[in-house]
Enzyme design. Structure first.
Site, PDB file in Angstrom:
ATOM      1  CE1 TYR A 119     -33.534  76.047  11.640  1.00  0.00           C
ATOM      2  CE2 TYR A 119     -31.407  75.073  12.128  1.00  0.00           C
ATOM      3  CZ  TYR A 119     -32.710  75.329  12.487  1.00  0.00           C
ATOM      4  OH  TYR A 119     -33.193  74.875  13.690  1.00  0.00           O
ATOM      5  CG  ASN A 134     -20.415  77.870  23.039  1.00  0.00           C
ATOM      6  OD1 ASN A 134     -20.422  78.616  24.019  1.00  0.00           O
ATOM      7  ND2 ASN A 134     -21.026  78.175  21.910  1.00  0.00           N
ATOM      8  CG  LEU A 172     -25.432  79.434  25.045  1.00  0.00           C
ATOM      9  CD1 LEU A 172     -24.182  79.933  24.351  1.00  0.00           C
ATOM     10  CD2 LEU A 172     -25.094  78.832  26.406  1.00  0.00           C
TER      11      LEU A 172
END
Length: 254
Positions: A36, A221, A171
């Site tokens: 990442y 969120n 999402l």
């Protein structure tokens, strides 16, 4: 394990400030991986945060072409921690289910480098291969999951084996937020489509890991614990399933 976490894949804004802000807001589950590129920023955020380490749940991953034990030690150095809460095999290697990787994670767990071990992007067949070989059930399968792409068979399997599903891209990377059914349900509850998608996961017993790059989205969120979707809402959302993947094509495990 917290019921909601922060995903950090392709976290485009400053990782350290974003994660620090998330921790200040109340996020306690942070997900990353060896590929990442967010580990240094997460380490900086953890170092500057007042949140006790025992209150955090850190998830990271080893890659399919790594030595799992050595890679676990690498992830700990990158995050500047002595252990993580969950270490996953990021994806099964081309040669099969990754039994050697699994054994490496078992050794890392036994040596106190991680509390739990699991997998990501695994099919039922792959998980069965690990279980049959080792006798140990993964604690988690982290997979792409939304009302537009999910599997009742996978949900039943994981529930039956005590495996937690963690949902990445819950999402849909914003691709399906304008869906008419989703919009109608959101309006009914005076919530946003993102709220509804996260709440759908939570009510299924799935742990969503939405990514957020700014303050408003981080705050949005989290605002999912003051309402509940009706059975009708859940059914309508589940009927939207088309095994959709925001990565393109269909879900690999469906």
């Amino acid at each position: 394990m917290p019921v909601l976490g922060l995903g950090t894949w392709q976290l485009t804004d400053d990782t350290a400030d974003t994660v620090k802000t998330a921790l200040d807001m109340g996020y306690r589950l942070i997900d990353t991986s060896g590929d990442y590129g967010t580990q240094a920023g997460i380490a900086a955020a953890l170092g500057s945060s007042d949140v006790d380490r025992q209150d955090l749940y850190l998830v990271t991953k080893v890659e399919e072409d790594e030595d799992a034990y050595d890679a676990t030690r690498d992830r700990l150095r990158e995050l500047d921690v002595e252990r993580v809460d969950l270490m996953l095999i990021h994806r099964p290697p081309p040669s099969g289910a990754g039994v050697d990787l699994w054994r490496g994670l078992q050794q890392a767990r036994d040596d106190g480098l991680t509390v739990d071990i699991g997998v990501s992007n695994y099919s039922i067949e792959d998980m069965n291969a690990l279980i049959e070989t080792s006798g140990e059930v993964p604690a988690v399968n982290q997979i792409e999951w939304s009302p537009f792409g999910w599997s009742q068979t996978m949900l039943d399997y994981c529930n039956g084996h005590g495996i937690v599903i963690q949902a990445y891209s819950p999402l849909t990377r914003t691709e399906r937020l304008d869906d008419e059914t989703l919009q109608e349900i959101a309006v009914h509850h005076d919530k946003t489509p993102a709220h509804v998608l996260i709440r759908w996961n939570i009510q299924l017993g799935v742990v969503p890991l939405p990514k957020a790059n700014n303050l408003d989205h981080l705050r949005e969120n989290l605002a999912v614990f003051d309402f509940e979707l009706r059975e009708e809402d859940m059914r309508r959302l589940e009927e939207r399933n088309e095994h959709y993947s925001s990565l393109g094509g269909s879900l690999a495990y469906a």
